[in-house]
Write a protein that holds these residues in place. Structure first.
Motif, PDB file in Angstrom:
ATOM      1  N   GLU A 171     -79.345  -1.292 -54.360  1.00  0.00           N
ATOM      2  CA  GLU A 171     -78.602  -0.062 -54.939  1.00  0.00           C
ATOM      3  C   GLU A 171     -78.384   0.723 -53.643  1.00  0.00           C
ATOM      4  OE1 GLU A 171     -80.488   1.644 -58.057  1.00  0.00           O
ATOM      5  OE2 GLU A 171     -80.265   0.152 -59.548  1.00  0.00           O
ATOM      6  N   GLU A 172     -79.043   1.211 -53.079  1.00  0.00           N
ATOM      7  CA  GLU A 172     -79.208   2.150 -52.062  1.00  0.00           C
ATOM      8  C   GLU A 172     -78.785   1.749 -50.576  1.00  0.00           C
ATOM      9  OE1 GLU A 172     -82.674   4.617 -51.628  1.00  0.00           O
ATOM     10  OE2 GLU A 172     -82.445   5.428 -53.870  1.00  0.00           O
ATOM     11  N   ASN A 216     -74.588   1.282 -52.323  1.00  0.00           N
ATOM     12  CA  ASN A 216     -73.683   0.903 -53.489  1.00  0.00           C
ATOM     13  C   ASN A 216     -73.731   2.027 -54.780  1.00  0.00           C
ATOM     14  OD1 ASN A 216     -72.927  -1.862 -52.724  1.00  0.00           O
ATOM     15  ND2 ASN A 216     -75.396  -2.472 -52.520  1.00  0.00           N
ATOM     16  N   ASP A 217     -74.544   3.046 -54.422  1.00  0.00           N
ATOM     17  CA  ASP A 217     -74.736   3.755 -55.710  1.00  0.00           C
ATOM     18  C   ASP A 217     -74.268   5.240 -55.362  1.00  0.00           C
ATOM     19  OD1 ASP A 217     -76.907   4.747 -54.178  1.00  0.00           O
ATOM     20  OD2 ASP A 217     -78.493   4.327 -55.656  1.00  0.00           O
TER      21      ASP A 217
END
Length: 225
Positions: free
Chosen positions: A133-134, A182-183
Motif C-alpha cells: 500500500e505505502e 498506492n494509498d
C-alpha cells in the motif's frame, strides 16, 4: 467510570474493565467509543479494528476500533520495514516522507513502510500489506525479510497516550526497485546513505518509531557516525 459503569468500575487502584471475555470487552468498549464519537469527544472513526495486546506478554486479547487505542491508552502492534539496497557496494535505506495531510507527523520521514497490525493479522502479514500500500513492494520481494527486532513505544501526545509493540523487519531490495505509493499516504521517497541517515537522525527528521527502527538497524550493522 462514572459515565460508563457498564464498562468500567473504579476503586483505589484505578479504573478496571468489566468483562468476562474478550468478546464482551470488545463489544462494551466499542459501544462506549461509538457513544463518545457521536458526542464529539473525538471526531475520527476509521472503521478499522486492531487487536488489543496484553501489555506484558503482547498476546492478542480482543479487537477494537483503532482510534480507541489512543483514547484509552491500550497496547496494539505495528510493523515497520527497513528497505535496504546496495549502491556502489554500500548499504542504503529507502525512506518515505509522510504526506502533508496525515493527521499524525505530517511531512516527517518514516521507514519505507510502517503501519498498524490489523485484527487477526500477524506482523508479517501486516508488513506485506503495508509495504504494498505505502511503497508498492511486491510480496515476492519480502519472502526473505527478517523480523530482526521488537520494541515497545510509549508516547504522549497531549491528552492521548500511544502504546505500541513494534515489529521491525529488514529486507534486501534489488537495485532496480523504485517505490511507488498506492494509498496517498506518502509525499515522496529517498534512497539514503548511512551518512545521510545519521544526519537526518541528528536533525530529528524521523517519526519516533522510525527513529528507533533505523537506529536499531544502524547499531546492528555497526554503522557508527
Amino acid at each position: 467510570a462514572r459515565f460508563a459503569p457498564q464498562v468500567f468500575h473504579e476503586n483505589e487502584g484505578g479504573f478496571h474493565l468489566v468483562a468476562r471475555s474478550g468478546e464482551e470487552a470488545s463489544v462494551g468498549l466499542t459501544a462506549l467509543l461509538k457513544d463518545w464519537h457521536r458526542a464529539g469527544v473525538f471526531t475520527r472513526w476509521r472503521g478499522e479494528a486492531l487487536d488489543v495486546l496484553d501489555p506484558e506478554t503482547f498476546a492478542p486479547l480482543f479487537p477494537l476500533e483503532r482510534e480507541g487505542r489512543v483514547l484509552l491508552g491500550l497496547t496494539m502492534a505495528g510493523a515497520l520495514l527497513n528497505g535496504v539496497v546496495m549502491r556502489n557496494g554500500a548499504p542504503h535505506l529507502w525512506v518515505a516522507q509522510r504526506a502533508k495531510n496525515k493527521s499524525i507527523d505530517p511531512l516527517q520521514w518514516d521507514c519505507l513502510a510502517n503501519g498498524a497490525v490489523g485484527a487477526g493479522e500477524t506482523a508479517r502479514e501486516a508488513l506485506v500489506r503495508e509495504a504494498w500500500e505505502e511503497a508498492g513492494v511486491p510480496a515476492g520481494l519480502l519472502q526473505d525479510s527478517l523480523n530482526t527486532s521488537q520494541f515497545t513505544i510509549q508516547h504522549q501526545d497531549g491528552e492521548y497516550t500511544f502504546f505500541e509493540r513494534a515489529f521491525c523487519f529488514d529486507a534486501i531490495l534489488p537495485l532496480s526497485f523504485s517505490p511507488v505509493n498506492n494509498d496517498g499516504e506518502v509525499e515522496r521517497f529517498e534512497c539514503v546513505s548511512v551518512a545521510r541517515l545519521h544526519a537526518m537522525l541528528g536533525e530529528g527528521a524521523f517519526t519516533l518509531d522510525a527513529t528507533l527502527a533505523i537506529k536499531d538497524w544502524l547499531l546492528r550493522n555497526e554503522f557508527t557516525a
